[in-house]
Design a protein around this motif. Structure first.
Motif, PDB file in Angstrom:
ATOM      1  N   ALA A 666      -9.819 -69.050  -8.213  1.00 55.53           N
ATOM      2  CA  ALA A 666      -9.553 -68.443  -9.659  1.00 55.53           C
ATOM      3  C   ALA A 666      -9.823 -67.078  -9.695  1.00 55.53           C
ATOM      4  O   ALA A 666      -8.879 -66.549 -10.545  1.00 55.53           O
ATOM      5  CB  ALA A 666     -10.407 -69.362 -10.349  1.00 55.53           C
ATOM      6  N   ALA A 667     -10.779 -66.388  -9.039  1.00 58.04           N
ATOM      7  CA  ALA A 667     -11.091 -65.248  -9.199  1.00 58.04           C
ATOM      8  C   ALA A 667     -10.031 -64.238  -8.541  1.00 58.04           C
ATOM      9  O   ALA A 667      -9.827 -63.014  -9.089  1.00 58.04           O
ATOM     10  CB  ALA A 667     -12.496 -64.496  -8.544  1.00 58.04           C
ATOM     11  N   GLU A 733     -13.785 -56.851  -5.384  1.00 57.90           N
ATOM     12  CA  GLU A 733     -13.929 -57.450  -4.031  1.00 57.90           C
ATOM     13  C   GLU A 733     -15.377 -57.980  -4.010  1.00 57.90           C
ATOM     14  O   GLU A 733     -15.464 -59.195  -3.516  1.00 57.90           O
ATOM     15  CB  GLU A 733     -14.009 -56.324  -2.941  1.00 57.90           C
ATOM     16  CG  GLU A 733     -14.197 -56.897  -1.572  1.00 57.90           C
ATOM     17  CD  GLU A 733     -13.960 -55.836  -0.354  1.00 57.90           C
ATOM     18  OE1 GLU A 733     -14.127 -55.930   0.694  1.00 57.90           O
ATOM     19  OE2 GLU A 733     -13.699 -54.657  -0.981  1.00 57.90           O
ATOM     20  N   LEU A 734     -16.382 -57.675  -4.533  1.00 54.55           N
ATOM     21  CA  LEU A 734     -17.627 -58.244  -4.446  1.00 54.55           C
ATOM     22  C   LEU A 734     -17.899 -59.610  -5.366  1.00 54.55           C
ATOM     23  O   LEU A 734     -18.395 -60.534  -4.865  1.00 54.55           O
ATOM     24  CB  LEU A 734     -18.876 -57.122  -5.221  1.00 54.55           C
ATOM     25  CG  LEU A 734     -18.917 -55.925  -4.381  1.00 54.55           C
ATOM     26  CD1 LEU A 734     -20.148 -55.006  -5.008  1.00 54.55           C
ATOM     27  CD2 LEU A 734     -19.670 -56.149  -3.058  1.00 54.55           C
ATOM     28  N   GLU A 735     -17.170 -59.554  -6.359  1.00 53.75           N
ATOM     29  CA  GLU A 735     -17.156 -60.779  -7.215  1.00 53.75           C
ATOM     30  C   GLU A 735     -16.571 -62.047  -6.521  1.00 53.75           C
ATOM     31  O   GLU A 735     -16.794 -62.938  -6.532  1.00 53.75           O
ATOM     32  CB  GLU A 735     -16.556 -60.580  -8.659  1.00 53.75           C
ATOM     33  CG  GLU A 735     -17.288 -59.684  -9.488  1.00 53.75           C
ATOM     34  CD  GLU A 735     -18.406 -60.419  -9.888  1.00 53.75           C
ATOM     35  OE1 GLU A 735     -18.407 -61.698  -9.910  1.00 53.75           O
ATOM     36  OE2 GLU A 735     -19.244 -59.953 -10.924  1.00 53.75           O
ATOM     37  N   GLY A 736     -15.345 -61.509  -5.669  1.00 55.00           N
ATOM     38  CA  GLY A 736     -14.674 -62.613  -5.002  1.00 55.00           C
ATOM     39  C   GLY A 736     -15.228 -63.043  -3.633  1.00 55.00           C
ATOM     40  O   GLY A 736     -14.803 -64.074  -3.021  1.00 55.00           O
ATOM     41  N   THR A 737     -16.251 -62.362  -3.200  1.00 51.35           N
ATOM     42  CA  THR A 737     -16.769 -62.493  -1.859  1.00 51.35           C
ATOM     43  C   THR A 737     -17.628 -63.692  -1.797  1.00 51.35           C
ATOM     44  O   THR A 737     -17.369 -64.691  -0.894  1.00 51.35           O
ATOM     45  CB  THR A 737     -17.758 -61.344  -1.520  1.00 51.35           C
ATOM     46  OG1 THR A 737     -16.755 -60.374  -1.426  1.00 51.35           O
ATOM     47  CG2 THR A 737     -18.177 -61.838  -0.130  1.00 51.35           C
ATOM     48  N   ARG A 738     -18.714 -64.196  -2.723  1.00 46.15           N
ATOM     49  CA  ARG A 738     -19.384 -65.027  -2.790  1.00 46.15           C
ATOM     50  C   ARG A 738     -19.965 -65.471  -4.306  1.00 46.15           C
ATOM     51  O   ARG A 738     -19.681 -64.486  -5.028  1.00 46.15           O
ATOM     52  CB  ARG A 738     -20.676 -65.108  -1.636  1.00 46.15           C
ATOM     53  CG  ARG A 738     -21.708 -63.927  -2.211  1.00 46.15           C
ATOM     54  CD  ARG A 738     -22.517 -63.963  -1.159  1.00 46.15           C
ATOM     55  NE  ARG A 738     -22.409 -63.650   0.258  1.00 46.15           N
ATOM     56  CZ  ARG A 738     -22.266 -64.706   1.202  1.00 46.15           C
ATOM     57  NH1 ARG A 738     -22.742 -65.881   0.982  1.00 46.15           N
ATOM     58  NH2 ARG A 738     -21.996 -64.207   2.263  1.00 46.15           N
ATOM     59  N   LEU A 739     -20.595 -66.431  -4.561  1.00 48.25           N
ATOM     60  CA  LEU A 739     -21.212 -66.784  -5.724  1.00 48.25           C
ATOM     61  C   LEU A 739     -22.807 -66.377  -5.789  1.00 48.25           C
ATOM     62  O   LEU A 739     -23.304 -66.488  -4.790  1.00 48.25           O
ATOM     63  CB  LEU A 739     -21.419 -68.343  -5.972  1.00 48.25           C
ATOM     64  CG  LEU A 739     -20.408 -69.045  -6.412  1.00 48.25           C
ATOM     65  CD1 LEU A 739     -19.004 -69.013  -5.653  1.00 48.25           C
ATOM     66  CD2 LEU A 739     -20.697 -70.627  -6.865  1.00 48.25           C
TER      67      LEU A 739
END
Length: 941
Positions: A666-667, A733-739
């Protein structure tokens, strides 16, 4: 009582005042012993005239050829008798003028009587205005000499101009010649080249098909007014050196016809001057070669002559190439139309007085020039000049034919005819022989029947008439010319405001603009209003766009049905309803089979096995398509993900490998809104920068510094955009790497809200399926329900659910709720950080570095500034600079024209005479000068 004279159709018989003006005019013009003076009696304008037919002349056939009228009281009209002369009557005036309808409208008497000095002033002013080239603003009266080839036009022009012109076999005039004649103490002849057309040869031989309405003079094309040129060619001082005059005019014409060679190469060197004879011989060879094989056979560009000297008539006229029907060479057939187009161009000028040269030894029926005059409907402003009177055929038929023309029986024109005979080599000889010929003191055939037209015979009579006529017409249009010149000057002044000239202190203006720009921009980007406007236009829209991409899940049941229907599309995040299922195409409620225990077990067993339901069509199966973002997943797809990532020996636990793909998928959709936000932010910033730049550099917008500053600020914006883009890309990029989150409370709150929404929709469809009903077309949002309504809905659902058993997809619903809840948490965090980078990073950074940025880029800091650098910064942009130069050049021309007009109106004479000058000009304009209304009287042939 004598019979009344009936005018010919289309020829108006003028009133008595007009006839009186005509008679008095010719008396004053051609030397009558009596003279009409301007009356000072106050009753002049109130005097009424009673006209009666006094006399009539009949020719040998007893035909009436002349009519004149007489006023009962001459003195009451302002006519006075000079001492020692007979009382003046209209009859005596007419007897000294020409009898016959060929006279037409006479020149204005008031202008003539005022004296040659004022007439010279008027014609000088007209000539100066024409030489300044204001015809694009206001039309000016001008004389245009036209005629067929070999019609005696060149000799006629030489006589009018008072100098020898080039004469050779065939057509000698190959371009228009503009001649301005005026009085002066010393004689001089200045020659100019007026270049209004450019030479552009096509890539093929020119034919008649190339001559069109839009291209009338191939290979010449009209130049833009800013590209026209006027070159001074040479000045001749010796009036009696006819050889030099003829050589200079010949060379000027050759220069016009050979545009690829610099005109200076054709300026004849002084005879006996500096330079060896070989150089003069070389130039002579060049001119002869270029004349014989010129680049162009004809040209619409003009050779202009300004002739001044004592005892010269004040005239201003154009001599055009003679028109012809058949070119000498077949390949030059197109020239027939070119020369005719050139002639028509000048004939059609509304203020032009046309001189039509027609030789007396040829039949006027064959005159091509007259045909062009008639086609242009210009007969009313045409003067016929009958040339070569000495070649009149010695037969009665020719004599009668020309008498008929002079009497108005045929070829009528508005301003009548004059007759000339130019025999001999030089001007003095031609004038003497002409006078002797018409007086019959020299050999030649000139019948007595032409004696009544004696006052219209000879070049001097023609020049006097033309001088008066031209002055009169100019006096009429002078107010209009002045008005149009003033209007154009006002327009130019407005345009120059848009293209201002260089400031008095360029260095001061530069530093002032730079300082004001940096100060205003620094203040603007940290201003609260700026921030608020940006927040509404960019930040709020960005946050809303990201939240709208929250992942969506299909929570509906799968059930088989024998009835065919299209899938039902559900959007849980509808802006008005939490669920708005689209009804089936038929819109009818379809009964479902009763959910018996065996059926419920079968559905549950199928769900537990994780099988899909391929039977189609169905009325309950759906593949939810959200309005934005990626396609939604079904609960069955989530179940498969859980099963694939299950850890053996740990039943009931959901691996993190299930949550992260659902969120990161989704991100990924954030990239588009992020780029849009970046573009909108910098477009917003660029617009603010450009507006401040335009306002602070308003006086320098046509200078190089404005263009350079604009380019530097565009680079400035682009540099900061790349910096911010790199920073935001890292955040993305940070937001889409992991929760990841430390905000447990917010996560649990968002998850609970999402689970409540998903469960409510899930129950809605389970209950409908259980009862065999079609789901409601819409489900209101929780916040739209009152507490009572919500309680009723909850109680009803709980009651129905107790009959259905536990939820078989509870674990999948928990996963979907967690994913959506974390998305909301991450979306708010992401949009906050992104917007903070703009508001707390970009804008303050711009404010901190803008103060000296432009100065550094322009090289205006430290000791690097030099006068040369300032000059470069103040250079005008090419197109704008040219526009301003063109406007200034036109303004200078029109300022000079206005000065000429004002000087003419306020000529420095005695106060009473100056007042009379203005009065005459006003009277001429209104047609009310004493004894000088316009009109034409024709006899009935």
């Amino acid at each position: 009582m004598p019979p009344r004279v009936k005018p010919e159709p289309g020829v108006a018989v003028a009133n008595t005042t007009a006839t009186r003006s005509f008679a008095a005019t010719n008396s004053a013009q051609f030397g009558s012993p009596t003279r009409q003076a301007r009356s000072t009696a106050p009753s002049v304008t109130d005097t009424r005239f009673m006209a009666e037919v006094e006399d009539q002349y009949e020719d040998e056939d007893n035909e009436i050829i002349w009519m004149e009228t007489r006023a009962k009281s001459i003195t009451s009209a302002g006519m006075k008798q000079e001492p020692g002369h007979e009382p003046m009557t209209l009859m005596s005036l007419a007897s000294q003028s020409m009898g016959g309808s060929f006279v037409g409208m006479g020149p204005n008497l008031a202008l003539k009587d005022f004296g040659q000095g004022f007439l010279k002033d008027i014609n000088d002013a007209l000539g100066e205005l024409q030489s300044r080239g204001i015809q694009h603003v206001a039309s000016l009266p001008e004389l245009v000499l036209v005629g067929d080839q070999s019609s005696g036009k060149s000799s006629l022009m030489s006589g009018i101009a008072g100098l020898s012109l080039p004469r050779s076999s065939g057509t000698c005039t190959r371009c228009p010649i503009h001649i301005r004649i005026s009085r002066a103490d010393e004689w001089s002849c200045r020659v100019f080249l007026n270049l209004d057309y450019g030479f552009k040869l096509p890539d093929h031989a020119i034919t008649e098909q190339d001559v069109t309405a839009t291209n009338p003079f191939p290979p010449w094309v009209k130049l833009d007014p800013s590209r026209t040129r006027r070159h001074e060619f040479k000045t001749v001082r010796d009036r009696f050196d006819s050889e030099e005059i003829e050589t200079v005019l010949r060379c000027a014409q050759v220069a016009i016809l050979n545009p690829s060679t610099p005109y200076q190469a054709f300026i004849p060197k002084p005879r006996g001057g500096e330079g060896p004879d070989s150089q003069q011989l070389t130039q002579h060879e060049l001119i002869s070669r270029k004349e014989e094989a010129s680049e162009a056979q004809f040209s619409p560009n003009t050779v202009a002559l300004e002739i001044k000297g004592p005892d010269l008539a004040d005239l201003n006229f154009y001599d055009l190439p003679g028109v012809f029907n058949t070119a000498r060479r077949t390949e030059d057939a197109y020239l027939e139309r070119v020369v005719q187009n050139l002639t028509k161009l000048y004939i059609k000028r509304e203020k032009a007085i046309i001189l039509w040269a027609v030789p007396m030894n040829l039949d006027t029926e064959n005159s091509l020039a007259l045909r062009l005059i008639r086609e242009s409907r210009a007969e009313h402003r045409c003067v016929g000049v009958i040339t070569k009177a000495d070649l009149l055929p010695r037969d009665d038929q020719a004599t009668e034919r020309w008498l008929g023309i002079l009497k108005g029986r045929g070829h009528r024109i508005g301003l009548g005819y004059f007759i000339t005979s130019r025999q001999g080599q030089d001007l003095e000889e031609q004038t003497k022989r002409e006078e002797a010929f018409f007086n019959r003191t020299a050999e030649g055939h000139w019948p007595d029947v032409f004696d009544r037209y004696q006052e219209r015979c000879g070049i001097e009579k023609l020049k006097a008439f033309l001088s008066l006529k031209l002055g009169e017409e100019f006096s009429k249009v002078l107010p209009e010319v002045k008005r149009k010149v003033l209007e154009r000057l006002n327009f130019i002044a407005e345009q120059l405001q848009l293209y201002p000239g260089p400031p008095a202190n360029p260095d001061l203006e530069i530093y002032k603009a730079l300082t004001m720009f940096s100060s205003l921009l620094k203040k603007r980007v940290i201003d609260q209003e700026f921030m608020s406007t940006w927040d509404t236009a960019c930040s709020t829209r960005f946050t809303r766009a990201i939240l709208e991409l929250k992942p969506k899940y299909n929570v509906r049941l799968f059930a088989k049905s024998s009835a065919a229907s299209a899938p039902v599309l559900i959007n849980l995040d509808s802006p008005t309803r939490e669920g708005s299922p689209t009804p089936t195409p038929s819109g009818r409620k379809r009964p479902a089979p009763a959910e018996t225990p065996s059926r419920r077990q079968r559905i549950k067993a199928e769900d537990a096995e994780g099988r899909s339901y391929p039977s189609t069509p169905t009325n309950m199966r759906t593949t939810m398509t959200p309005t934005k973002g990626r396609p939604s997943k079904t609960l069955m797809e989530i179940r498969r993900m859980i099963q694939r990532n299950a850890i053996p020996g740990q039943p009931g636990l959901v691996s993190s490998n299930v949550y992260e793909p659902l969120f990161t998928e989704a991100a990924k959709a954030w990239k588009g809104p992020l780029q849009t936000f970046l573009n909108q932010t910098f477009n917003f910033l660029s617009k603010e920068i450009q507006e401040i730049l335009d306002s602070t550099f308003a006086a320098l917008k046509n200078r190089a510094i404005y263009k350079l500053s604009t380019e530097h600020m565009q680079a400035f914006v682009e540099m900061h955009k790349k910096e911010l883009q790199a920073q935001l890309a890292l955040i993305y990029e940070l937001e889409g790497t992991r929760l990841f989150t430390r905000n447990d409370d917010a996560l649990h709150r968002y998850k609970a809200e999402e689970l409540r929404t998903l469960t409510r929709h899930r129950n809605h469809y389970r209950i409908a399926a259980h009862k065999g009903d079609e789901p409601a077309s819409s489900l209101p949002k929780i916040e739209e329900l009152s507490e009572e309504e919500l309680a009723q809905e909850t109680a009803k659902m709980e009651k129905d659910l107790r009959q259905m058993g536990p939820e078989p997809f509870q674990q999948e619903l928990d996963v979907a709720a967690y994913t959506r809840g974390y998305y909301v948490l991450a979306a708010h965090r992401f949009t906050d950080i992104v917007c903070m980078h703009a508001m707390s990073g970009l804008f303050p950074r711009v404010a901190s570095v803008i103060e000296t940025y432009l100065q550094d880029k322009l090289g205006l800091t430290g000791n690097r500034t030099t006068p040369e650098m300032l000059d470069q910064l103040m250079e005008e942009e090419g197109r704008i600079g040219q526009i301003r130069r063109d406007l200034c050049a036109e303004k200078e021309t029109l300022d000079g024209a206005m000065a000429i007009i004002v000087n003419l109106e306020n000529r420095d004479t005695t106060p009473s005479q100056a007042e009379s000058n203005v009065t005459i000009l006003n009277d001429l304009t209104s047609g009310q000068a004493a004894g000088s209304p316009s009109g034409t009287v024709y006899g009935d042939a």
